[in-house]
Scaffold this motif. Structure first.
Motif: not given
Length: 658
Positions: A145-153
């Motif tokens: 899943a995509c982690d919010v505010r984690c642009c390197c995800d």
């Protein structure tokens, strides 16, 4: 539960009580768990229920019978998914169709991760963490899943990143795992750059960074060890110059000679090295399932001069097993599995100067059956070859840390006394507890549990507790030194006893059943000692005073689920505290350290007092001669820059050109 087996206990009398296990489910309409009744059995689905009855408690074991291996191709009776078992269980205890107790268990068990198929030759390449961090995106916390505010995800799509593109995590947590540090010359992260920054900054590549823990490994010079320092042996090695006190004893295979010992946490460690001239006496609890054999007795030991000596082993059979078997979980029957194991091992090291002359070992064997708990005992004693008395190990007049405190009873014909604390085993009851000597310099805390009835008389209870606590102190005096003579009264200090406060509470507590105030349940032993000199560089410590006091508590009968059993528990403790005098107060701060905090090296990144640290003898990064030459060259350049920056120098230079 997360494993295939779990244990619980049913407190109380289990005669006439039937146990059952039931698979529970959640009502889809109400969302509530369906309650179980007394109509179940000891088997439900893949679960089995086993009950081991006891005197005051019954052990209830719930075990899973199915296979937990992941499914291979064309395989059955296995787990198709990593999360293999997700079920709700209820264990009920009933008597005459009346439910006495209920236990709810939520089982989430994963399949075994062991692989039994063919191993592929492909291997996962782990990058060198010196230059490449293993976690390149620390804010990626959720798998799939995509982690919010984690642009390197990598799991965040461009559409999702547009929602928080302007508020991404920065720094190491946001994926910048190798940022330029502040001392780098090319770094512009500092808000305020002082004038001297270009002169003292670090010119280096990003691979040389404190965030990855890698720095330049230059040539180092070995410092000369002062004569008052003792070099520490950090790795096993053959000893050809003899042992010193505290050195680990080595074997012929250049390994540590190990005997089970107790760690600081109280647990037994099987591979603990034996230290030279350090006695110990430990007990380790084990059962037949977890029993392990120790080091073989045919191992030869390094004597300290490079020669190897063989152990002299004597085997004996235990006749009185009551001293070692502390608890039996079930009654013995003809089908119970038993095994001949080691109950105790007694080691005696005969030593002379820095060498070991002889090792005598006595091994006590006995039968240990399934369901019994064994208290294994391991003792190590060092006896001097010149000494005829085994209790006098070496001629050291003062106490050494870890040695028993010497005690005497001057009011008895036999002046030998003892100063002990409890060493509990099994259930921790005072009736089964043994005692161990108080060791000098080691603060300790021990205790045991006393069974008390609800109709207990408070006066008798106080007397019983006081008697058990006083049984630990079979002495009136304590030796000032380790070699105190029983015939010289000046070698001993009298124990100061502070009697427990015993107020007249018979009137106030006469009608209070199950409550007893002012119970002296805590024994406090305070030993005051000091350094009185040194012998061959070893500090000699002497005991100055010993005080014994009691702390009182209010005991109240604790009633469980069923108040039929008229027995409760009262914990009684004994603590030992060593106090060294005179006290060493902390070094006060100077006025300069208080007023000028910006020059404090402990509270600032820049430490001006250590500006000339490379020119001192404490710097070992390179030879001192090179440091001195570079320092003089640097001082010359600074002086030349100061001269050339002066206005009169420019006038002199211009006049010389004319």
């Amino acid at each position: 539960m997360s494993g295939p087996r779990v244990n619980s206990f049913f407190l109380g009398n289990s005669s006439g009580v039937s146990f059952a296990i039931i698979l529970s489910s959640v009502d889809e309409e109400t969302g509530k768990l369906q309650l179980a009744n007394c109509s179940g059995s000891k088997r439900a689905g893949d679960w089995n229920l086993n009950v081991t009855p006891g005197m005051n408690a019954s052990k209830v074991t719930i075990s899973l019978t199915r296979n937990l291996q992941l499914c291979l191709p064309n395989a059955t009776d296995c787990c198709t998914t990593p999360l293999c078992v997700v079920e709700m269980l209820q264990v009920v205890a009933c008597r005459d169709s009346v439910m006495l107790a209920r236990l709810l268990i939520q089982a989430e068990i994963y399949a075994n991760s062991s692989f039994t198929g063919n191993v592929s030759e492909s291997a996962t390449i782990i990058p060198n963490q010196v230059f490449h961090p293993l976690g390149s995106c620390p804010c990626d916390l959720t798998a799939g899943a995509c982690d919010v505010r984690c642009c390197c995800d990598l799991e965040c799509t461009p559409d999702l990143k547009q929602l928080f593109n302007e508020s991404c995590f920065n720094g190491v947590f946001g994926g910048d795992v190798n940022p330029p540090f502040d001392q780098l010359c090319s770094s512009e992260s500092m808000e305020y750059i002082p004038d001297w920054f270009p002169f003292l900054c670090v010119q280096s590549s990003l691979n040389n960074t404190p965030f990855l823990g890698y720095f330049y490994h230059g040539s180092t010079s070995t410092p000369r060890v002062p004569s008052f320092k003792i070099p520490l042996q950090t790795s096993p090695g053959r000893l050809f110059t003899g042992y010193r006190q505290g050195d680990p004893i080595m074997t012929e295979e250049n390994e540590y000679f190990t005997i089970p010992q107790q760690s600081m946490a109280g647990q037994c460690v099987g591979n603990a090295p034996v230290a030279y001239l350090q006695n110990f006496d430990v007990k380790c609890l084990t059962n037949l399932a977890s029993y392990k054999e120790g080091l073989p007795h045919d191992v030869r030991v390094n004597s300290g001069t490079g020669d190897f000596i063989q152990q002299n082993v004597i085997y004996r059979t235990i006749t009185d097993m009551g001293k070692f078997i502390t608890e039996s979980e079930s009654l013995h029957s003809a089908e119970v599995l038993c095994q001949n194991v080691t109950f105790a091992e007694d080691y005696t090291f005969i030593w002379k100067d820095k060498n070991i002359e002889q090792i005598n070992v006595t091994v006590f064997l006995g039968n240990l059956c399934d369901g019994e708990i064994l208290a294994q005992r391991f003792t190590v004693k060092f006896q001097s070859l010149k000494s005829t008395n085994a209790t006098v190990l070496f001629g050291n007049p003062g106490y050494q840390v870890g040695k028993p405190v010497k005690a005497a009873n001057m009011n008895a014909s036999d002046t030998f006394g003892s100063l002990n604390i409890w060493q509990t085993a099994g259930r921790g009851l005072c009736t089964l507890a043994t005692s161990t000597p108080v060791l000098f310099g080691l603060d300790s805390f021990s205790g045991c549990i006393l069974e008390v009835g609800i109709d207990e008389d408070c006066s008798l209870l106080r007397g019983n507790v006081t008697e058990k606590l006083n049984s630990l102190i079979q002495a009136t005096h304590v030796g000032k030194r380790d070699n105190s003579s029983y015939s010289d009264v000046n070698d001993w200090v009298e124990i100061i006893r502070l009697d427990p406060f015993n107020s007249d509470t018979n009137v106030s507590s006469r009608n209070l059943k199950g409550i007893c105030p002012d119970i002296p349940a805590n024994l406090n032993i305070r030993i005051i000692f000091a350094d009185v000199g040194a012998l061959h560089g070893i500090p000699q410590q002497e005991i100055l005073a010993v005080q014994i006091s009691y702390s009182t508590v209010i005991w109240q009968f604790q009633c469980g689920f069923i108040c039929e059993n008229s027995t409760s528990f009262l914990p009684i403790t004994a603590s030992v505290q060593f106090i060294k005098v005179p006290a060493q107060p902390p070094i006060p701060m100077t006025r300069f350290q208080i007023n000028y905090t910006e020059f404090d090296c402990n509270r600032n990144d820049v430490c001006w007092p250590q500006l000339f640290y490379p020119l001192t003898r404490f710097y070992t990064g390179e030879p001192y001669s090179q440091c001195l030459a570079k320092g003089l060259l640097l001082a010359f350049l600074v002086l030349l820059a100061a001269i050339m920056s002066n206005p009169w120098f420019s006038k002199l230079w211009n006049s010389s050109l004319v």
